[in-house]
Design a protein around this motif. Structure first.
Motif, PDB file in Angstrom:
ATOM      1  N   ARG A 114       0.709  -1.224   0.068  1.00 32.06           N
ATOM      2  CA  ARG A 114      -0.052   0.040  -0.177  1.00 32.06           C
ATOM      3  C   ARG A 114       0.893   1.298  -0.180  1.00 32.06           C
ATOM      4  O   ARG A 114       0.529   2.142  -0.643  1.00 32.06           O
ATOM      5  CB  ARG A 114      -0.846   0.011   1.322  1.00 32.06           C
ATOM      6  CG  ARG A 114      -2.120  -1.023   1.380  1.00 32.06           C
ATOM      7  CD  ARG A 114      -3.082  -0.740   2.134  1.00 32.06           C
ATOM      8  NE  ARG A 114      -2.734  -0.409   3.550  1.00 32.06           N
ATOM      9  CZ  ARG A 114      -2.801  -1.681   4.162  1.00 32.06           C
ATOM     10  NH1 ARG A 114      -3.453  -2.811   3.800  1.00 32.06           N
ATOM     11  NH2 ARG A 114      -2.422  -1.658   5.456  1.00 32.06           N
ATOM     12  N   ALA A 115       1.667   1.260   0.679  1.00 29.03           N
ATOM     13  CA  ALA A 115       2.816   2.408   0.743  1.00 29.03           C
ATOM     14  C   ALA A 115       3.282   2.718  -0.419  1.00 29.03           C
ATOM     15  O   ALA A 115       3.490   3.821  -1.001  1.00 29.03           O
ATOM     16  CB  ALA A 115       3.765   2.158   1.974  1.00 29.03           C
ATOM     17  N   VAL A 116       4.016   1.801  -0.954  1.00 29.47           N
ATOM     18  CA  VAL A 116       4.721   1.936  -2.248  1.00 29.47           C
ATOM     19  C   VAL A 116       3.704   2.251  -3.457  1.00 29.47           C
ATOM     20  O   VAL A 116       4.009   3.220  -4.026  1.00 29.47           O
ATOM     21  CB  VAL A 116       5.320   0.505  -2.722  1.00 29.47           C
ATOM     22  CG1 VAL A 116       6.029   0.933  -3.978  1.00 29.47           C
ATOM     23  CG2 VAL A 116       6.638   0.374  -1.701  1.00 29.47           C
ATOM     24  N   ALA A 123       8.501   9.218  -1.786  1.00 33.33           N
ATOM     25  CA  ALA A 123       7.972   9.055  -0.349  1.00 33.33           C
ATOM     26  C   ALA A 123       8.770   8.084   0.336  1.00 33.33           C
ATOM     27  O   ALA A 123       9.081   8.280   1.367  1.00 33.33           O
ATOM     28  CB  ALA A 123       6.552   8.397  -0.458  1.00 33.33           C
ATOM     29  N   ALA A 124       9.250   6.921  -0.593  1.00 35.38           N
ATOM     30  CA  ALA A 124      10.108   5.878   0.126  1.00 35.38           C
ATOM     31  C   ALA A 124      11.501   6.544   0.596  1.00 35.38           C
ATOM     32  O   ALA A 124      12.065   6.234   1.748  1.00 35.38           O
ATOM     33  CB  ALA A 124      10.327   4.821  -0.549  1.00 35.38           C
ATOM     34  N   VAL A 134       5.721   8.105   6.525  1.00 33.42           N
ATOM     35  CA  VAL A 134       5.352   9.749   6.205  1.00 33.42           C
ATOM     36  C   VAL A 134       4.393   9.418   5.204  1.00 33.42           C
ATOM     37  O   VAL A 134       4.478   8.861   4.372  1.00 33.42           O
ATOM     38  CB  VAL A 134       6.764  10.131   5.474  1.00 33.42           C
ATOM     39  CG1 VAL A 134       6.338  11.599   4.894  1.00 33.42           C
ATOM     40  CG2 VAL A 134       7.890  10.430   6.291  1.00 33.42           C
ATOM     41  N   PRO A 135       3.139  10.218   5.329  1.00 34.26           N
ATOM     42  CA  PRO A 135       2.054  10.449   4.415  1.00 34.26           C
ATOM     43  C   PRO A 135       2.561  10.522   3.235  1.00 34.26           C
ATOM     44  O   PRO A 135       3.445  11.199   2.707  1.00 34.26           O
ATOM     45  CB  PRO A 135       1.149  11.554   4.911  1.00 34.26           C
ATOM     46  CG  PRO A 135       1.616  11.653   6.207  1.00 34.26           C
ATOM     47  CD  PRO A 135       2.889  11.362   6.321  1.00 34.26           C
ATOM     48  N   ALA A 136       2.169   9.723   2.069  1.00 31.35           N
ATOM     49  CA  ALA A 136       2.478  10.032   0.778  1.00 31.35           C
ATOM     50  C   ALA A 136       2.370  11.384   0.104  1.00 31.35           C
ATOM     51  O   ALA A 136       3.368  11.645  -0.691  1.00 31.35           O
ATOM     52  CB  ALA A 136       1.480   9.099  -0.118  1.00 31.35           C
ATOM     53  N   ALA A 239       4.660   1.811   9.703  1.00 37.05           N
ATOM     54  CA  ALA A 239       3.364   2.058   8.664  1.00 37.05           C
ATOM     55  C   ALA A 239       3.856   1.527   7.426  1.00 37.05           C
ATOM     56  O   ALA A 239       3.011   1.124   6.615  1.00 37.05           O
ATOM     57  CB  ALA A 239       2.961   3.363   8.645  1.00 37.05           C
ATOM     58  N   TRP A 240       5.127   1.649   6.931  1.00 39.05           N
ATOM     59  CA  TRP A 240       5.695   1.177   5.681  1.00 39.05           C
ATOM     60  C   TRP A 240       5.963  -0.396   5.592  1.00 39.05           C
ATOM     61  O   TRP A 240       6.451  -0.582   4.266  1.00 39.05           O
ATOM     62  CB  TRP A 240       6.921   1.947   5.327  1.00 39.05           C
ATOM     63  CG  TRP A 240       6.354   3.502   4.809  1.00 39.05           C
ATOM     64  CD1 TRP A 240       6.165   4.295   5.562  1.00 39.05           C
ATOM     65  CD2 TRP A 240       6.593   3.777   3.673  1.00 39.05           C
ATOM     66  NE1 TRP A 240       5.930   5.551   4.815  1.00 39.05           N
ATOM     67  CE2 TRP A 240       6.163   4.950   3.379  1.00 39.05           C
ATOM     68  CE3 TRP A 240       6.895   3.084   2.321  1.00 39.05           C
ATOM     69  CZ2 TRP A 240       6.014   5.879   2.362  1.00 39.05           C
ATOM     70  CZ3 TRP A 240       6.520   3.893   1.040  1.00 39.05           C
ATOM     71  CH2 TRP A 240       6.246   5.135   1.018  1.00 39.05           C
ATOM     72  N   GLY A 241       5.455  -1.104   6.412  1.00 39.49           N
ATOM     73  CA  GLY A 241       5.386  -2.487   6.242  1.00 39.49           C
ATOM     74  C   GLY A 241       7.026  -3.035   6.172  1.00 39.49           C
ATOM     75  O   GLY A 241       7.905  -2.427   6.783  1.00 39.49           O
TER      76      GLY A 241
END
Length: 335
Positions: A114-116, A123-124, A134-136, A239-241
């Protein structure tokens, strides 16, 4: 094969996990004595299975119990919950509870995907610098030292350094209670820098406590208050898994300490080590003065401890019921 409880006549629901004994949603077995019960969930009485139906079902139940990664045991009894909904109660010498990567691989893998998908490479890169999620939308674009951030400033262009300071230090990432909400404990805003400055503490009974930094100062949380706060903070910090390799490394860290509680103690020592902030800078770690893999392992271990305690609450009742059922089984088998 039973269709209903012998004591209260409540019908047994079927189960698809134990094909050789598809009776009920809770099945108890004792491989050493060769006994098998269907446990009625209405009256909690144990229904002893006929002799001819036991052996294959006991072997299958033992195999399923060993393959189940989330289970809890005392000296005489073990309880495991299968994903299919069947609960197995194992009587006899317990197996050490295990922690397996498959349980968390999907969870952290979904977070990562989801994050990617939402944030992309930019963002990464921001996350690597920030050491927490960090929110996208605030990955941002910059040109000539100016940060373009409509999300941050309502469409107003702000200096890059100012936006960076907000993103990596002053941004509020959670709001947590500084105690038991039922007792009127106040809430506190937790900023990025607070998460980096907070540390885990050892707690013999609960495994871990939290020395939480916030706008009002510093508060030590223990027990359920610490667990609630850590749940909120770790959800943001992780949150970034994680990749499959990171999940395996986190599971290995827990296994090296024997169980989830052992790892929580070890993580607390690492987080609150003397000179921890200096060491944290040298180790390039972020939230809670732990590496990303260490934080993943803490989140896993907290889940494991919460489930273990919930299961243990049932074990005390199960042990009393087993003793009564054992007396009946001994008489029945001697006839």
């Amino acid at each position: 094969m039973y269709a209903a409880c012998l004591f209260c006549d409540a019908p047994f629901p079927g189960n698809e996990a134990l094909e050789s004994f598809p009776v009920g949603r809770r099945v108890a077995f004792d491989a050493d004595r060769g006994r098998l019960w269907a446990v009625c969930r209405r009256c909690e009485r144990w229904n002893l299975a006929p002799m001819e139906q036991r052996w294959e079902a006991i072997e299958d139940a033992e195999r399923l119990f060993r393959d189940t990664r989330v289970r809890v045991s005392t000296d005489n009894i073990g309880l495991a919950k299968l994903r299919e909904g069947l609960e197995l109660v194992r009587i006899g010498r317990p197996l050490r509870p295990e922690f397996a990567a498959w349980r968390y691989g999907d969870q952290f893998g979904r977070r990562r995907r989801r994050a990617v998908t939402a944030g992309g490479v930019g963002a990464a890169a921001a996350v690597v610098a920030a050491p927490i999620a960090v929110p996208a939308l605030v990955a941002g674009l910059w040109s000539g030292g100016i940060f373009v951030a409509g999300y941050l400033a309502g469409g107003v262009t702000v200096p890059y350094e100012m936006a960076k300071e907000w993103l990596l230090s002053e941004r509020v990432i959670a709001r947590v209670s500084l105690g038991d909400p039922a007792d009127g404990a106040p809430d506190a805003d937790i900023r990025v820098r607070h998460l980096r400055e907070s540390t885990l503490l050892q707690d013999g009974a609960d495994g871990v406590a939290l020395r939480l930094q916030h706008d009002g100062g510093e508060t030590d949380l223990r027990g359920a208050s610490a667990t609630r706060a850590l749940g909120a903070l770790l959800a943001r910090a992780n949150a970034w898994g994680a990749s499959a390799g990171q999940v395996r490394a986190a599971v290995h860290a827990i296994d090296e300490r024997g169980d989830a509680l052992g790892w929580l103690h070890a993580a607390a020592r690492r987080s609150s080590r003397p000179g921890g902030r200096v060491m944290a800078e040298w180790r390039r770690v972020g939230a809670l003065a732990l590496t990303p893999v260490e934080r993943l392992a803490v989140e896993m271990a907290l889940h494991e401890e919460q489930e273990r305690r919930a299961l243990e609450g049932e074990l005390e009742v199960l042990t009393d019921a087993w003793r009564d059922a054992e007396e009946i089984a001994a008489i029945a088998d001697s006839i």
